[in-house]
Scaffold this motif. Structure first.
Motif, PDB file in Angstrom:
ATOM      1  N   UNK A 145      -8.914  -2.640  -6.804  1.00  0.00           N
ATOM      2  CA  UNK A 145      -9.022  -1.177  -6.688  1.00  0.00           C
ATOM      3  C   UNK A 145      -7.900  -0.431  -7.399  1.00  0.00           C
ATOM      4  N   UNK A 146      -7.662  -0.830  -8.643  1.00  0.00           N
ATOM      5  CA  UNK A 146      -6.685  -0.087  -9.445  1.00  0.00           C
ATOM      6  C   UNK A 146      -7.157   1.366  -9.592  1.00  0.00           C
ATOM      7  N   UNK A 147      -8.447   1.514  -9.901  1.00  0.00           N
ATOM      8  CA  UNK A 147      -9.041   2.860  -9.939  1.00  0.00           C
ATOM      9  C   UNK A 147      -9.734   3.095  -8.613  1.00  0.00           C
ATOM     10  N   UNK A 148      -9.225   4.046  -7.830  1.00  0.00           N
ATOM     11  CA  UNK A 148      -9.863   4.339  -6.546  1.00  0.00           C
ATOM     12  C   UNK A 148      -9.476   5.744  -6.117  1.00  0.00           C
ATOM     13  N   UNK A 149     -10.436   6.431  -5.500  1.00  0.00           N
ATOM     14  CA  UNK A 149     -10.173   7.763  -4.976  1.00  0.00           C
ATOM     15  C   UNK A 149      -9.080   7.718  -3.885  1.00  0.00           C
ATOM     16  N   UNK A 150      -8.937   6.530  -3.283  1.00  0.00           N
ATOM     17  CA  UNK A 150      -7.923   6.344  -2.222  1.00  0.00           C
ATOM     18  C   UNK A 150      -6.548   6.850  -2.671  1.00  0.00           C
ATOM     19  N   UNK A 151      -6.178   6.580  -3.929  1.00  0.00           N
ATOM     20  CA  UNK A 151      -4.840   6.940  -4.397  1.00  0.00           C
ATOM     21  C   UNK A 151      -4.666   8.456  -4.466  1.00  0.00           C
ATOM     22  N   UNK A 186      -0.657   1.051   4.163  1.00  0.00           N
ATOM     23  CA  UNK A 186      -1.081  -0.331   3.924  1.00  0.00           C
ATOM     24  C   UNK A 186      -2.022  -0.790   5.044  1.00  0.00           C
ATOM     25  N   UNK A 187      -1.760  -0.300   6.247  1.00  0.00           N
ATOM     26  CA  UNK A 187      -2.664  -0.609   7.367  1.00  0.00           C
ATOM     27  C   UNK A 187      -4.066  -0.046   7.067  1.00  0.00           C
ATOM     28  N   UNK A 188      -4.099   1.177   6.495  1.00  0.00           N
ATOM     29  CA  UNK A 188      -5.400   1.762   6.149  1.00  0.00           C
ATOM     30  C   UNK A 188      -6.104   0.931   5.089  1.00  0.00           C
ATOM     31  N   UNK A 189      -5.327   0.408   4.136  1.00  0.00           N
ATOM     32  CA  UNK A 189      -5.939  -0.446   3.097  1.00  0.00           C
ATOM     33  C   UNK A 189      -6.532  -1.689   3.755  1.00  0.00           C
ATOM     34  N   UNK A 190      -5.780  -2.277   4.672  1.00  0.00           N
ATOM     35  CA  UNK A 190      -6.281  -3.469   5.378  1.00  0.00           C
ATOM     36  C   UNK A 190      -7.617  -3.160   6.057  1.00  0.00           C
ATOM     37  N   UNK A 191      -7.687  -1.980   6.691  1.00  0.00           N
ATOM     38  CA  UNK A 191      -8.936  -1.629   7.412  1.00  0.00           C
ATOM     39  C   UNK A 191     -10.113  -1.481   6.443  1.00  0.00           C
ATOM     40  N   UNK A 192      -9.813  -1.060   5.197  1.00  0.00           N
ATOM     41  CA  UNK A 192     -10.894  -0.924   4.203  1.00  0.00           C
ATOM     42  C   UNK A 192     -11.534  -2.266   3.902  1.00  0.00           C
ATOM     43  N   UNK A 193     -10.815  -3.360   4.167  1.00  0.00           N
ATOM     44  CA  UNK A 193     -11.349  -4.691   3.825  1.00  0.00           C
ATOM     45  C   UNK A 193     -12.191  -5.276   4.956  1.00  0.00           C
ATOM     46  N   UNK A 194     -12.186  -4.603   6.136  1.00  0.00           N
ATOM     47  CA  UNK A 194     -12.937  -5.172   7.279  1.00  0.00           C
ATOM     48  C   UNK A 194     -14.390  -4.708   7.296  1.00  0.00           C
TER      49      UNK A 194
END
Ligand code: SF4
Ligand code: SF4
Length: 339
Positions: free
Chosen positions: A219-225, A331-339
């Motif tokens: 996710x180098x390109x992502x709206x998340x950033x 980083x916790x939010x990123x982890x949740x994106x993977x679940x």
């Protein structure tokens, strides 16, 4: 593991002896790692937050000359600065700081062996201390450290009752440091120390760092950033207080037309000009790209290259961020994106 015992009074006396011997002794006084004066400093920190600044300046100063030069009409003379020559001792390093030198050592010995860093690292002795502090910004256990880990320490202190410390000897460097001062110590009681260590709560992991890395891989390109970094002011406080951020800039300072010096100064990827090319092009022209770099460097690129996270979970960057940005929470939010 060899263990001794020392009173706080004797530990401070020992520090004073080292000061007398010409060493730089830094003590965790609960607020900062302060340069010890004879018989003056107290040792705290077991129950306090990590000091505002880490002690990375010992091996990686904010600013330093890397060469001096003199020019004549035909020649340039290069004069090497003197590096090191003084032993640095840190008393009471938090486990999340004690690991910092070994983490940075990987980049400072990658394609080029940086003697500025290496000489000072070799001359540093780290006396770590178990940690009972934990707040919403701490996440050492998520990056493989713990409040009782001895990684990076040469000696390790365990606060016992009545202002006593158990002292575990972790490395030859630690053993050598105290070898002249046996009379300050008594025999250790490893059972008593073990009881203290096992009473320290080990915080639950806040995120799975492997999941975070695998999300970053894709996710180098992502709206998340964009949504995550829009509040970032680019002040770089987070990098300067971080025990393992290590970016620097090189600047030549001419004193006159014939002599000057080349300086190495702390820099940070959150600065707008950090990646600006001489052409005027800036590949990280917006703050979200810079924040993406900060998180990716710590949880992906460094892991890819050196099999190590570039973060000890100390939480300093979040405690001091003027925009309230909390890297652990992101980083916790990123982890949740993977679940
Ligand atoms: S301290 Fe906060 S506002 Fe400043 S650069 Fe870091 S994340 Fe951005
Ligand atoms: S990124 Fe933040 S939490 Fe991680 S080591 Fe640096 S200052 Fe500590």
């Amino acid at each position: 593991m060899e263990e001794k015992r020392i009173t706080k009074e004797n530990l401070i006396k020992l520090g004073s002896n080292w000061v007398n011997d010409g060493m730089n002794v830094y003590v965790n006084n609960g607020k900062k790692y302060t340069l010890m004066k004879l018989h003056e400093e107290d040792l705290k920190g077991f129950e306090e937050a990590p000091p505002l600044m880490s002690y990375k300046e010992i091996v990686f100063p904010k600013t330093e000359p890397i060469l001096y030069y003199k020019k004549s009409q035909k020649e340039v003379e290069i004069i090497e600065p003197k590096i090191g020559g003084v032993k640095n001792i840190v008393i009471g390093a938090k486990p999340c700081d004690a690991k910092s030198i070994s983490i940075m050592s990987k980049v400072f010995n990658w394609d080029y062996k940086d003697s500025f860093f290496n000489v000072r690292a070799e001359e540093s002795v780290i006396i770590g201390m178990a940690c009972k502090y934990n707040d919403e910004h701490c996440f050492c256990t998520s990056v493989g450290i713990s409040p009782v880990s001895t990684d990076g320490s040469d000696l390790f202190l365990i606060p016992l009752a009545n202002d006593n410390f158990g002292v575990r000897i972790i490395s030859d460097k630690g053993k050598e440091l105290i070898s002249k001062y046996e009379s300050y110590f008594t025999n250790g009681d490893s059972e008593e120390s073990e009881n203290v260590l096992s009473s320290i709560p080990i915080p639950e992991k806040k995120f799975n760092a492997e999941n975070v890395k695998s999300w970053l891989d894709k996710n180098f390109e992502s709206e998340f950033w964009n949504t995550t970094a829009e509040m970032c002011l680019g002040c770089s406080q987070c990098a300067f207080v971080c025990p393992v951020c290590h970016c620097f800039d090189i600047v030549d300072e001419d004193y006159s037309f014939t002599e000057g010096r080349r300086m190495k100064n702390w820099d940070a990827c959150q600065n707008g000009l950090f990646t600006k090319h001489a052409s005027g092009h800036n590949p990280r022209d917006k703050q979200p790209k810079r924040y993406r770099q900060r998180v990716s460097h710590k949880f992906k690129y460094y892991k890819d290259k050196f099999d190590e996270y570039l973060c000890t979970g100390c939480g300093r960057c979040s405690r001091g961020c003027p925009a309230g940005i909390d890297i652990g929470e992101i980083v916790e939010r990123i982890d949740k994106l993977t679940n």
